[in-house]
Design an enzyme around this catalytic site. Structure first.
Site, PDB file in Angstrom:
ATOM      1  N   ARG A   1       0.847  -1.243   0.225  1.00 12.32           N
ATOM      2  CA  ARG A   1       0.021  -0.068  -0.183  1.00 12.32           C
ATOM      3  C   ARG A   1       0.481   1.363  -0.086  1.00 12.32           C
ATOM      4  NH1 ARG A   1      -2.346  -4.017  -0.915  1.00 12.32           N
ATOM      5  NH2 ARG A   1      -4.345  -4.009  -0.545  1.00 12.32           N
TER       6      ARG A   1
ATOM      7  N   GLU B   1       2.527   1.809  -3.207  1.00 10.60           N
ATOM      8  CA  GLU B   1       1.528   2.311  -4.251  1.00 10.60           C
ATOM      9  C   GLU B   1       1.137   4.259  -4.205  1.00 10.60           C
ATOM     10  OE1 GLU B   1      -2.396  -0.158  -5.569  1.00 10.60           O
ATOM     11  OE2 GLU B   1      -3.359   1.579  -4.261  1.00 10.60           O
TER      12      GLU B   1
ATOM     13  N   SER C   1      16.572  13.772   1.971  1.00  7.12           N
ATOM     14  CA  SER C   1      17.063  12.724   2.200  1.00  7.12           C
ATOM     15  C   SER C   1      16.391  11.997   3.139  1.00  7.12           C
ATOM     16  CB  SER C   1      18.399  13.207   3.397  1.00  7.12           C
ATOM     17  OG  SER C   1      19.019  12.565   3.727  1.00  7.12           O
TER      18      SER C   1
END
Lengths: 150, 150, 150, 150, 150, 150, 150, 150, 150, 150
Positions: J91, J94, J117
């Protein structure tokens, strides 16, 4: 060791025992009353064997109980069943690469929209003698399955 | 457009023209005096055609000069020749996955150390009538080539 | 351990024993009466050895019975036979990348539609002395196989 | 179209013009005063050509100005230079797969820790007549480069 | 365990012993009379060590005989030698991604058609003190090798 | 054409114009008052240029307005920025493969837990004359960044 | 544009026209006298449509002749038919990842050695009202095919 | 052995014990008071089981303490949970390949912008008797989740 | 050009027009009455926009009718939506690589068996001033979804 | 077992001991005087622990000496640190796929040419109570690093 490794390992035991006893795949096939290719693929791990079949083969080849039990584990038909870079296998892959669209096109013309089954399927291997060098003949025979329209 | 795309595109033109004219692959094969599968794969792009063969097919199908010229470009036999995820093709891939090691093993037993050629090779496709549903029969016939020992 | 791992492991045993005994690949080749490259590839695992050949080598190198038995397992010629990212091997891959289409084109011009066999094939390796630095000379020699037309 | 595509496209123009004019790669090589394989790979896109060399070839083949200019773009030596699944090229890949570790091992024994250069490198292709079928002979000749120790 | 795993494992033994003894890579390099980076890469597995060098290091670090023997196995320079997703290594990969074409272009302008060798090659690592944060300085120094024209 | 393709295309226009005008990368760098490598990578597409910088370069090289506008599009630093199989670039990849773990280990010893930045980073390329053949010297200089502990 | 791209493009034309006309997939299904899912997949490109079906849909949606002709090109069922990383599709992939072995195991227990056909197969999609949030119900219905034993 | 391997191994122990005892998955589901598919996936390793559930199943199947403890390790839901090339699983993958965009499109029309959950999700498997051959019916039932707009 | 390419292209038009007009993403967000990140992702192509929203943005940015129409095509959320090798994005990928198992473990401890939704999800980006260098703060906020047990 | 496997294995030991003792990650964090997420990732293997820290945790959890020693091996931050196909992790992947270009674009607008960073970086995880279902809140906080211009 996973079941799959165990099943494939049993296949390798079969090959070694077969060679040590000087038996042929055809003799093993006769023992089971099955065809040559089905028997070979069953013993190498790609078809199911029941306990009785495993015992028969085990007795003939002198396998130990562990190997016999392994032979009736579920078949292994995924990617790990073969190595596509092995030269014999690669030639067949290449043949599909070269002739794949033709097979598709000819099935579409002759049968319509559908596929050739890999399940209701048989495979035979035959030696064809030829003065210019003997030939390997493989016959793939699969039921045509039309796509369902609903 | 690269030569390979041009050759494959010509193959698609052949398919459209063939369907528009109501011709069969067998009729095209008869025109060339070649077998059904060789002709189909040649016209789809996997075998070489000389200028005369391209003209004959072009005349029969009513192709334009550009498509006819494209038909005699070198054949396309690499990966781009087919799509392994297309369902008809995939079934054949899966059959190799399931039976690949058996084929290897049986060739090793019967012929010794070597391969079945994909070059000195023919392929036939046949419809087998069957009351439970007609079947597709594919015959792969390749010369056995022993590994050279030197 | 699978048969393939066992065969490759035997190859590593050969290398260690060879170095411990101060023998060369040429001496092993002479023992078998075969060429240098064939012998090396057979002992590393890519060509078949029968029981007698394995015994000869085993005796010369002082291998144990298990390693000797492993040497006559079937050859390992798939992807696991080498590492394409190893620097020596990579240079050869790169040479194919750079010269591959030229080789294809020149074979097509000189021989017609077909391939150079990797089966009816020999490979030689030679040192060429050169004041600017010695050179490695590899000779690939394979039978031309024309595509069958049918 | 990127420079690389433009350079490779010029190579395809060369092939078509060469076939239309009935010339051979050797004749093109003679025009440039270079070897057969270097010339072929230069014209297909893998070696640099200066403006004068491009003009000479362009004049001989009757190429247009655009193709001539494209011939002197920087060479294309990366992955896109060839298709590893094309059958001729694949056989060479497979030979490396089968003999790669042997080549590595033999170079290590004969020359020590280092590689065979793919840059200070020549490649020759020769037809070897043979009553059992003519053979393709490829000679890879590369300088041995020892790993620097510092 | 393969030779490669054995060699890499010996490298891990070196790291553990070095930390337990409170030694630095520079001290190990001094023991061998080699540079810092060469020594580190040799002990981690990427350069060859002879038996004498392995003994010296083994004595200094108190390694057992098995680890010492493993240190003089052939070097491991293929893909398994490092993990490209490890953050330190990835930053260097990304630098090549960003500056790769510039390096290629500048070598082409300055030196002509050829490469920077990774074999006749040295690498140094230095700490550069800087009030805004110290810096890592890596110097890659490789011989220019022109492509052979023949 | 996406912005990325447009920016990379502009870089190719720069190369062609630079060669046609007989200019060097150093002259372009002087025009911008930047270092050699930064300027090259900026013009090839990996660093940002503002409108004024793009105009200066455009005027010097005689680029058209479209190419000038493209030069100030955002930089392209992902995978498409280079081809890892191109031989010059590959040698650097291989050097990382061989020396990557050593660099990691030496940074860990000298600086502690952290990385060498690829952002606060400079790269220089220098020709080192050498009677045995000139050498390419690349200096990677990046700030050490310690992992934050919180 | 290849046939496959042309067929998929026609599918996108259908979606746009459908939305512009305010029609639903069910209305298009009713026009063809087919089920909702079959019709949607046929119009998006995964099932064959004959000329008459294409005309009916074209008339209803006001498509031009080119799009109508494209709708009766062969169906596109390979990898390019969908994007596995698209979030709706991914959830279904993940469900297979989580439940795949259970489905396999339960089919093996209930039906024996064989598969669920993806050809003699129907798929239905239904909205299930639920106070806690409506649900999507997908019903996969495929014929069980036993592996042939021969 | 990692936790994941241990959990998956426990699943294989369950399958063997279940077959040895002649139990069905439904009987195991009844023991836990859960559905058939959830129980199967929990025992094969994809759902969490608490200590009490593991004990119940262990007692019924006669598992040893180690296997029982393994059953309550965290579930394994990543890629290693299944083999996408196994033929039963592949058919389902292919169905998604063929019908994926249709499912997406129909959810978009019926529910709007969102997905079908794979978490608030149930799966049922049923045998549908059919004179032409029994059928497998799989029902995927997942909550519709709209994309949040903020 | 496919719908997806058209939608992504419209996103690039937005970026150019925004920069030419000197507008900020926040101003575009205010125009739509939505949050900063949602608006940016909607305009770049990952969230749906209706015709009215597209018109508003189009008017503000002076887009042509084609770009405006493209903005209300379905969102593009698959793999082609971003480039994982682009350095900004890669740092986030690496953070997941380093902290992924910790996030999983902490959600399991705190919430039980389930996931953090990527659908009922918001993302905020904020600048945090810091004397040692300003910081980027990203807040991912997703609903916890428990796995259904049935 | 490599160091990396040993370190990851120690992390699994920690999880088991923590659950057996009924401790929370927060209690372990308090023991070390570090934040929740840093502590979890350090114990799972992604941050360095010195011998004293390892002893403290070992004492609290009752680990054996081997596990304690393993905890102070170098951290494991490469690809093997997590499984991207595990549903919780996916998830997040995604979300990056959907919002990656927006994050890039917004950082570019707000901060200029540079990155966030992943080294000077903190991550917090918090439970946000919500009547419609509690939420997971993850805060990524990384220093902005501008690309160096030189």
């Amino acid at each position: 060791m996973s079941d799959k490794d165990e099943r494939l390992e049993a296949g390798r035991e079969v090959v070694k025992a077969k060679e040590a006893k000087g038996l042929t795949w055809q003799q093993l096939a006769d023992e089971l009353g099955r065809s040559l290719v089905w028997t070979t693929s069953a013993l190498l791990g790609q078809q199911p064997l029941d306990a009785e079949q495993a015992q028969k083969i085990g007795a003939l080849l002198g396998l130990d109980e562990y190997a016999i039990a392994s032979l009736s584990l579920p078949p292994v038909r995924g990617e790990q069943a073969m190595d596509p870079t092995e030269p014999v296998t690669y030639r067949l892959q290449e043949a599909l690469q070269v002739y794949g669209t033709s097979i598709h096109e000819l099935i579409r013309e002759e049968f319509g929209d559908g596929i050739m089954s890999a399940i209701d399927f048989t495979l035979d291997l035959e030696r064809v003698e030829d003065p210019k060098g003997d030939r390997v003949k493989l016959t793939f025979n699969g039921k045509f399955l039309p796509y369902k329209v609903w």
